[in-house]
Design a protein around this motif. Structure first.
Motif, PDB file in Angstrom:
ATOM      1  N   TYR A   1      42.533  38.834  51.259  1.00  0.00           N
ATOM      2  CA  TYR A   1      41.330  39.876  51.436  1.00  0.00           C
ATOM      3  C   TYR A   1      41.801  41.284  51.669  1.00  0.00           C
ATOM      4  N   GLU A   2      42.816  41.380  52.513  1.00  0.00           N
ATOM      5  CA  GLU A   2      43.369  42.513  52.664  1.00  0.00           C
ATOM      6  C   GLU A   2      43.773  43.520  51.619  1.00  0.00           C
ATOM      7  N   TYR A   3      44.399  42.907  50.727  1.00  0.00           N
ATOM      8  CA  TYR A   3      44.761  43.575  49.329  1.00  0.00           C
ATOM      9  C   TYR A   3      43.716  43.814  48.493  1.00  0.00           C
ATOM     10  N   HIS A   4      42.284  42.893  48.452  1.00  0.00           N
ATOM     11  CA  HIS A   4      41.522  43.217  47.668  1.00  0.00           C
ATOM     12  C   HIS A   4      40.571  44.640  48.166  1.00  0.00           C
ATOM     13  N   LYS A   5      40.710  44.574  49.399  1.00  0.00           N
ATOM     14  CA  LYS A   5      40.077  45.448  50.119  1.00  0.00           C
ATOM     15  C   LYS A   5      40.638  46.742  49.926  1.00  0.00           C
ATOM     16  N   LEU A   6      41.844  46.919  49.798  1.00  0.00           N
ATOM     17  CA  LEU A   6      42.599  48.153  49.522  1.00  0.00           C
ATOM     18  C   LEU A   6      42.387  48.478  48.000  1.00  0.00           C
ATOM     19  N   GLU A   7      42.158  47.564  47.223  1.00  0.00           N
ATOM     20  CA  GLU A   7      41.986  47.962  45.742  1.00  0.00           C
ATOM     21  C   GLU A   7      40.588  48.674  45.588  1.00  0.00           C
ATOM     22  N   LYS A   8      39.629  48.006  46.435  1.00  0.00           N
ATOM     23  CA  LYS A   8      38.110  48.597  46.427  1.00  0.00           C
ATOM     24  C   LYS A   8      38.256  50.045  46.889  1.00  0.00           C
ATOM     25  N   GLN A   9      39.376  50.515  47.614  1.00  0.00           N
ATOM     26  CA  GLN A   9      39.241  51.878  48.284  1.00  0.00           C
ATOM     27  C   GLN A   9      40.123  52.705  47.434  1.00  0.00           C
ATOM     28  N   PHE A  10      41.173  52.421  46.797  1.00  0.00           N
ATOM     29  CA  PHE A  10      41.918  53.131  46.187  1.00  0.00           C
ATOM     30  C   PHE A  10      42.249  52.548  44.486  1.00  0.00           C
ATOM     31  N   HIS A  11      42.313  53.552  43.478  1.00  0.00           N
ATOM     32  CA  HIS A  11      42.484  52.970  42.393  1.00  0.00           C
ATOM     33  C   HIS A  11      43.798  52.777  41.705  1.00  0.00           C
TER      34      HIS A  11
ATOM     35  N   PRO B   1      42.363  46.974  37.413  1.00  0.00           N
ATOM     36  CA  PRO B   1      42.679  45.986  38.407  1.00  0.00           C
ATOM     37  C   PRO B   1      44.094  45.732  38.826  1.00  0.00           C
ATOM     38  N   PHE B   2      44.606  45.435  39.827  1.00  0.00           N
ATOM     39  CA  PHE B   2      45.837  45.437  40.120  1.00  0.00           C
ATOM     40  C   PHE B   2      46.435  43.892  39.979  1.00  0.00           C
ATOM     41  N   ALA B   3      46.530  43.680  38.542  1.00  0.00           N
ATOM     42  CA  ALA B   3      46.997  42.376  38.076  1.00  0.00           C
ATOM     43  C   ALA B   3      48.286  42.779  37.486  1.00  0.00           C
ATOM     44  N   THR B   4      49.250  42.017  38.069  1.00  0.00           N
ATOM     45  CA  THR B   4      50.844  42.024  37.756  1.00  0.00           C
ATOM     46  C   THR B   4      51.010  40.998  36.640  1.00  0.00           C
ATOM     47  N   ASP B   5      51.924  41.125  35.838  1.00  0.00           N
ATOM     48  CA  ASP B   5      52.508  40.325  34.885  1.00  0.00           C
ATOM     49  C   ASP B   5      52.700  38.832  35.549  1.00  0.00           C
ATOM     50  N   ILE B   6      53.224  38.851  36.685  1.00  0.00           N
ATOM     51  CA  ILE B   6      53.329  37.575  37.240  1.00  0.00           C
ATOM     52  C   ILE B   6      52.190  36.880  37.726  1.00  0.00           C
ATOM     53  N   SER B   7      51.460  37.622  37.962  1.00  0.00           N
ATOM     54  CA  SER B   7      49.848  36.862  38.556  1.00  0.00           C
ATOM     55  C   SER B   7      49.235  36.515  37.387  1.00  0.00           C
ATOM     56  N   LEU B   8      49.386  37.227  36.183  1.00  0.00           N
ATOM     57  CA  LEU B   8      48.713  36.844  35.024  1.00  0.00           C
ATOM     58  C   LEU B   8      49.389  35.643  34.363  1.00  0.00           C
ATOM     59  N   ALA B   9      50.590  35.493  34.719  1.00  0.00           N
ATOM     60  CA  ALA B   9      51.504  34.448  34.153  1.00  0.00           C
ATOM     61  C   ALA B   9      50.965  33.053  34.900  1.00  0.00           C
ATOM     62  N   LYS B  10      51.013  33.162  36.155  1.00  0.00           N
ATOM     63  CA  LYS B  10      50.558  32.254  37.021  1.00  0.00           C
ATOM     64  C   LYS B  10      49.342  31.569  36.813  1.00  0.00           C
ATOM     65  N   HIS B  11      48.420  32.581  36.489  1.00  0.00           N
ATOM     66  CA  HIS B  11      46.904  32.224  35.977  1.00  0.00           C
ATOM     67  C   HIS B  11      47.021  31.240  34.736  1.00  0.00           C
ATOM     68  N   ALA B  12      47.708  31.884  33.715  1.00  0.00           N
ATOM     69  CA  ALA B  12      47.836  30.992  32.569  1.00  0.00           C
ATOM     70  C   ALA B  12      48.545  29.614  32.773  1.00  0.00           C
ATOM     71  N   LEU B  13      49.613  29.830  33.654  1.00  0.00           N
ATOM     72  CA  LEU B  13      50.460  28.280  33.793  1.00  0.00           C
ATOM     73  C   LEU B  13      49.537  27.574  34.833  1.00  0.00           C
ATOM     74  N   SER B  14      48.415  27.669  35.552  1.00  0.00           N
ATOM     75  CA  SER B  14      47.871  27.019  36.315  1.00  0.00           C
ATOM     76  C   SER B  14      46.938  26.373  35.402  1.00  0.00           C
ATOM     77  N   HIS B  15      46.336  27.020  34.623  1.00  0.00           N
ATOM     78  CA  HIS B  15      45.386  26.302  33.351  1.00  0.00           C
ATOM     79  C   HIS B  15      46.344  25.304  32.636  1.00  0.00           C
ATOM     80  N   ALA B  16      47.443  25.643  32.158  1.00  0.00           N
ATOM     81  CA  ALA B  16      48.331  24.837  31.373  1.00  0.00           C
ATOM     82  C   ALA B  16      48.780  23.475  32.123  1.00  0.00           C
TER      83      ALA B  16
END
Length: 646
Positions: A166-176, A318-333
């Motif tokens: 939540y801390e990270y998402h809160k920072l993302e709300k405030q700073f672009h 959105p602060f989405a890194t390649d690693i986080s995107l890859a993990k999301h894809a792998l989670s589905h697989a």
């Protein structure tokens, strides 16, 4: 519920089990046996008398065991260190004296994502099967199976936990925008005297350098690193604590300077978080970003450190890194793969799909995992830990379901063969110590859970594991010039879990041993020798290799310039003396030979009774528990409770 067990806070040697070793070690290496030896005064005296070292001398200097580990992918290797056992005892003394001040100085910066904040006073005993294992050191917000660290830690044991918070998402709300930058060669760059600058100030620290928290911490770091003042050893938790105290002071200086020089207010104009030596800066204005970097560089320079400009990255919402995107894809697989194991997405044990061709399913699954990564610029080493976790969790759930079935059938076995093919493929893509550790623990668990399966099925599982490990060792033999041998040593330990009929032939072992020796760039003789001796033991079919190894040990022990002040020599010597696979008289003769070459801190020949002290060192294990038939199994289980950070 797991049992809650109180820590004996009066036992200062408990630090040996938590804060003095790197994570990246052979599977057999723990401090549990050495802890027992040093806890017994008569045993500790034997090591003191034989080595000639003054265990109480604060002015000593000990040579750490430095060795290389892979960073993964095409990255250069990283050097980490094991501090000398006597230096480890000094860490115990320091913690015992100053643990309250460590807490105090590590809780000054609210911008640190990982720092000790309180002594661990209890840990959790046996875990329930479904309990959640966490990665990292003892976290304040999560139950742990066992206390794996001297202190409890805030806030995130692994960096990815911050990105999901939540801390990270809160920072993302405030700073672009978010800037990520790290310190160049942080630990090797730290000047040990700078601990005083962080605790006091540079002028005061120079006038009162000794007999204080910072003076003794400075001295401790020098003692562990052969009196070097430039750089601290990498690996042990105590080194990270030393760095954390300095970096927390830099955090505070940074905020003060940005406010006084640029009138920028933290949490309003910008914000930042630091995970060990990585900074994550959140901002809205290019002007603020430039000012932050300039002031950070200035604050680091005061402590003789610099930013690593090559690793600077900027992300926009959105602060989405390649690693986080890859993990999301792998989670589905991975989810799809395991969903296909059960009929109608029903996970009752009776609804397991009948699988006939495990090889075809394994190839298809591996292809799907590769496709999930294809659209992201991510190397296997960045996601292998996640894949191991995801597959292991579901694999153990599957084993629990099959355990409820009275009659095991071939298709139950086939699904496990697919799991093994997938896991060994992921491991082959990332042959590092951590993935190999996880693979070894899973195999140990798998073999234990299938003990009551039909013998013919167990034979197939064992053969599958053997073939995969043998193939991995062959990969090293064929490509030893561009791999770190230490990573592969743990593969040999996996083979010790299998029945005796699954043994590598002596000529293959000799080729493997020779490749490790030829391509070694650092001090790994100790690791190599012990691992191979644990594998060959006193088996007659390995007599030729055993003779070669005994001769190599004699050459090493009698031709060392540094002898007992070197960590590798000290540990190897006492593990060699305790080894029951070498004739006792040969080992006793070695005590006599080494005694003639050993001098105490006063440069006088050591004086001790060989007959008396040999009763201890020849029969009491030091680090390796040679005589414990459950040693490797227990080491694997203890390894579950000792975590790295990332």
């Amino acid at each position: 519920m797991p049992d809650i067990i109180k820590v004996n806070t009066n036992d200062k040697l408990r630090t040996l089990l938590t804060d003095v070793l790197p994570y990246e070690l052979p599977l057999w290496f723990t401090n549990f046996t050495m802890y027992k030896r040093f806890s017994a005064p008569t045993h500790a005296n034997a090591y003191r008398n034989i080595s000639g070292l003054n265990f109480e001398n604060k002015a000593g200097a000990y040579i750490p065991l430095d060795y290389l580990i892979s960073r993964g992918g095409n990255n250069t290797s990283r050097a980490i260190s094991i501090m000398h056992p006597v230096a480890q005892l000094k860490v115990c003394d320091f913690y015992n004296k100053y643990d309250d001040l460590i807490e105090y100085y590590c809780t000054k910066s609210k911008y640190s994502l990982r720092h000790p904040f309180r002594k661990s006073t209890k840990f959790y005993g046996k875990a329930q099967e479904a309990s959640k294992l966490t990665d990292g050191v003892e976290s304040a917000d999560e139950e742990r199976i066992v206390s794996s660290s001297y202190f409890k830690y805030k806030k995130y044991p692994f960096l990815y936990r911050f990105f999901e918070s939540y801390e990270y998402h809160k920072l993302e709300k405030q700073f672009h925008s978010m800037l990520q930058v790290d310190i160049s060669k942080c630990f090797p760059s730290i000047y040990s005297h700078s601990i005083g600058w962080a605790v006091k100030n540079k002028r005061l620290a120079k006038t009162k350098p000794h007999e204080s928290f910072d003076g003794e911490f400075d001295n401790l770091m020098q003692l562990t690193n052969y009196r070097e003042t430039n750089g601290i050893i990498v690996g042990p938790e105590v080194s990270r604590i030393f760095a954390e105290i300095i970096l927390q002071k830099i955090d505070l200086n940074l905020v003060d300077k940005l406010h006084s020089q640029n009138k920028y207010q933290v949490s309003k104009d910008y914000d930042f978080r630091r995970y060990v030596d990585d900074y994550f800066v959140f901002f809205r204005s290019e002007e603020v970003k430039v000012a932050f970097i300039k002031v950070l560089e200035s604050c680091l320079l005061e402590y003789k450190m610099y930013l690593n400009e090559a690793k600077t990255t900027i992300a926009s919402r959105p602060f989405a890194t390649d690693i986080s995107l890859a993990k999301h894809a792998l989670s589905h697989a991975v989810g799809e793969y395991y969903s296909s194991r059960y009929k109608d997405k029903d996970t009752e044990s009776e609804s397991i799909v009948q699988l006939k061709n495990s090889s075809s399913k394994a190839n298809k699954t591996i292809s799907e995992l590769k496709m999930a990564l294809a659209n992201h610029k991510v190397e296997y080493h960045s996601i292998s830990n996640y894949l191991f976790s995801a597959i292991t969790k579901r694999m153990l759930t599957y084993l629990s379901k099959v355990a409820e079935i009275d009659t095991k059938e071939e298709f139950h076995l086939n699904w496990l063969l697919v799991d093994l093919d997938v896991l060994f493929f992921v491991h082959a893509m990332d042959i590092r110590i951590r993935p190999t550790d996880r693979l070894a623990r899973l195999i140990h668990n798998l073999l234990k859970r299938t003990l009551d399966w039909p013998e013919s099925y167990k034979v197939i599982l064992q053969k599958k594991i053997f073939d995969h490990v043998k193939q991995a060792i062959n990969i090293f033999i064929n490509h030893a010039n561009d791999m770190n041998g230490l990573e592969t040593l743990n593969l040999l330990i996996i083979l010790t879990m299998l029945p005796s009929k699954y043994q590598l032939p002596e000529n293959k072992l000799e080729e493997y041993y020779g490749g490790l020796h030829k391509h070694s760039e650092t001090n790994d003789f100790y690791f190599r020798w012990i691992t191979f001796m644990l594998y060959i033991e006193n088996k007659p079919e390995y007599q030729q290799l055993r003779d070669v190894m005994i001769k190599a040990a004699e050459n090493y022990l009698l031709n060392s310039d540094d002898m007992f002040i070197a960590s590798e020599y000290f540990m190897f010597y006492f593990d060699y003396l305790a080894c029951p696979h070498i004739d006792e008289q040969v080992r006793k003769n070695m005590i006599e030979k080494v005694k003639k070459k050993t001098f105490d801190s006063q440069k006088k020949p050591v004086q001790f009774s060989v007959n008396t002290q040999s009763q201890i060192v020849l029969n009491k294990d030091f680090i390796v528990s040679w005589r414990d038939p459950e040693y490797l199994k227990n080491s694997l289980e203890k390894k579950e409770y000792i975590f790295t950070y990332n």
